[in-house]
Design an enzyme around this catalytic site. Sequence first.
Site, PDB file in Angstrom:
ATOM      1  N   GLU A   1       1.387   6.143 -31.336  1.00  0.00           N
ATOM      2  CA  GLU A   1       1.349   4.805 -31.913  1.00  0.00           C
ATOM      3  C   GLU A   1       2.510   4.482 -32.851  1.00  0.00           C
ATOM      4  O   GLU A   1       2.899   3.324 -32.972  1.00  0.00           O
ATOM      5  CB  GLU A   1       0.026   4.622 -32.669  1.00  0.00           C
TER       6      GLU A   1
ATOM      7  N   SER B   1     -34.741 -27.956  -2.689  1.00  0.00           N
ATOM      8  CA  SER B   1     -35.001 -29.375  -2.932  1.00  0.00           C
ATOM      9  C   SER B   1     -34.809 -29.819  -4.373  1.00  0.00           C
ATOM     10  O   SER B   1     -34.901 -31.018  -4.668  1.00  0.00           O
ATOM     11  CB  SER B   1     -36.426 -29.727  -2.481  1.00  0.00           C
TER      12      SER B   1
END
Length: 774
Positions: free
Chosen positions: A113, A397
């Site tokens: 890092e 429906s």
Amino acid sequence: MSSNNNTRETRMSRNADRSTGPQRPHNGWRTFRRILYVIVAVIVLGILAGAGLFFYYAQSAPKITQSALSSDASTRVYDANGKVISRLGAQNRTYVKSDQIPVLLKKAVVSTEDRRFYKNSGIDPVRIVGAAFANISGSSLGMQGGSTLTQQLVKLSVFSTAASDRTLKRKAQEAWLALKVDHNYSKDQILEYYINKVYMGNGVYGMQTAAQYYYGKKLSQLNLAQLAQLAGMPQSPSNYDPIHYPQYAKQRRDLVLQAMAKNDVITSAQAQEAEATSVSTGLVKNHAATTNVNAKTTKVVDAYLKQVYQELRSKGYNTTRGGLKVYTNLDMGAQRKLYDIVNTNNYVAFPSNKFQVGSTIVNPNNGKVVAMIGGRKTGKVTFGLNRAVQTDRSSASTAKPLMDYGPAIQYLNYPTYEPVKDTAFTYPGTDKSLYDWDKKYQGTITMRKALYESRNIPAVRTLQNVGISKATTFLKGLGMTFDKKLTLQNGIGLYISSEQEAAAYGAFANGGTYYKPYLVSKVVTQDGKAHNYASTGKRAMSTATAFMLTDMMKDVMTESSGSGRSAAISGLYQAGKTGTDSYPDDYVNKVPDGATMDSWFTGYTKNYSVSVWTGYDKQFETGHYVSETQTTIAQEIYKYEMSYLASKSTNSDWTVPSDVTETRQNGKTEYYVTGHPGTVTDGTTTSQYSSTNTTSSSAYSSNGQVTTNSSSRNNTSTTENSTSKESSSTEQKPAGGDGNDDSSATSTTEASSSAASSTTDSDNNHTVSNDTNS
């Protein structure tokens, strides 16, 4: 004397030569110097301006405390009452002190890092320049970034990780705080905070906790390969997860080992030996729990939380690194009630544990999603399939008010008593006949009756009159868009979710305004900045359309032949619609008569809109059908949940809006759009109407109210009977149909094209069918 003269002459001669020779470029040199001065001045001014801006931004930087640096960065989620319902990654984190962190892990983290960590002062200009060059040249081993380890710690501790917050101001404040942290804390302390704070995937924070989760050991017990694995994960914990993505995890681990060797932390031989180790070596199968929130609560809100995290990601938040406070619209009482209804047998008699449910509850007045269930009896599965938002099952429906009757009132001014035909019908351009559950025809009936009895043929004929284009526009206003062009068959089945449908029906409930459904109301980032969210309502239909649909859908539950009688709640003002989706023709003989694949009920009051889907995940497996009696389960779930919701809200009826006129017909109260009391000419391709306007066949009193029914409708035409063919099932599979323009008739060319495209509409095994609830 002569010698002096000669010398003088020589000098004069040289001077003469100089005066007549080439001149030095004095003007060019002056110009160059002026340009150089200007460049230097600009640079100096730029530096001063940059420094000034930096310190200006730094003055407003948030405070950073030791508590913020050392605390976990979990995302907390709250319900509508401000109570914590989840803490993503907030497991009982095992904090490890600096003297207990293996030296090799510290060196691995620094090598990966921030190689100049022990030399920089929190920010590193050399690193920024070097990182840019290394990344451009490709010599960075994939490791280089401009932020120091200290800056990363600051970012995790006090700043939002949302993409929208990656601004120059934020970067300046981050750098300023990094300088302060480096000044106030030792390098070992900074490294300790970082190692305990970083997200490590699967809801795990901190490398000590990660060691327990992935390897079942303490950090001090891990070997070089395992330590390198953990050191490399924070950059992208999900992608470098050794359990789910071993290939990427190995690549990342090996890069860490190479960086350690390059920094003389380990030898090349040690690096190669570790690289030869499988990433799966030492991984445990049983992992520690990743949350300390009550397990039962977590289960209850599982589907809701999954949708919350998805909504956060869509807004640019990183839920794994944000340290966010997320406030939702969740009504915990409604959520628990819904969970209990679908996961116990105290309310509904479910046929098996595999019978599934997906349901969403929306506040129709603002779009807030107050509860959501994504499944039942899901065992230990977390964040699994959320059936409340799936869009691969037909709504059957329940689509009729959305695609057929809503647009008919909105665009054609249909009254509630509009005569519609329930007669033999074949999709234009095909030999596919449309049937109702009983395979019978009722002739000419009112639109109201066709809706509450859920007759298919009148619905599709109505859609044919409206036109696919207008119907699609109406649906878009309700938040529904589709990749493929809709057809007539979609008038009895849309591929939408319960969340979409609850929100769409919410527009009927509130008088015609659509609110996009949403779960997250506010997000507070680690820097204390609050982001508020709400749904802005948009007019989707007239108040007349919303009211008239609502009035007709009341009858679905109250009429003796209504399809939703099982959802009726005595004394409650409510409206709703049923939906059942039958099996395709080539499968119908494998299931009992009346069996369906999906059963829906969507209903609402003025305060809540509830949509419920029921069925099986694998509807074509043996026994995975919804029997005729089980189709009422969706209605029962709705009934019990809505009864609970109604008990804590007002019960008020809808009032007639100014753009609607009340009338009486056949002893029943009916409604029409003010100024449009007559019925509309039917233009369907197999029309049984005469060519005259149907309004001429109705008698009106002096006040404009309809006093008699139309009696000039003819019986089914000979043409219709000659072109229709039997279908082996009441199911209707997508098979083209005209549905491709707004005209009321389909030309020969259109019909041919429609028939040719029949197979396209059947992609993904989608079927659109009849409602078998009568």
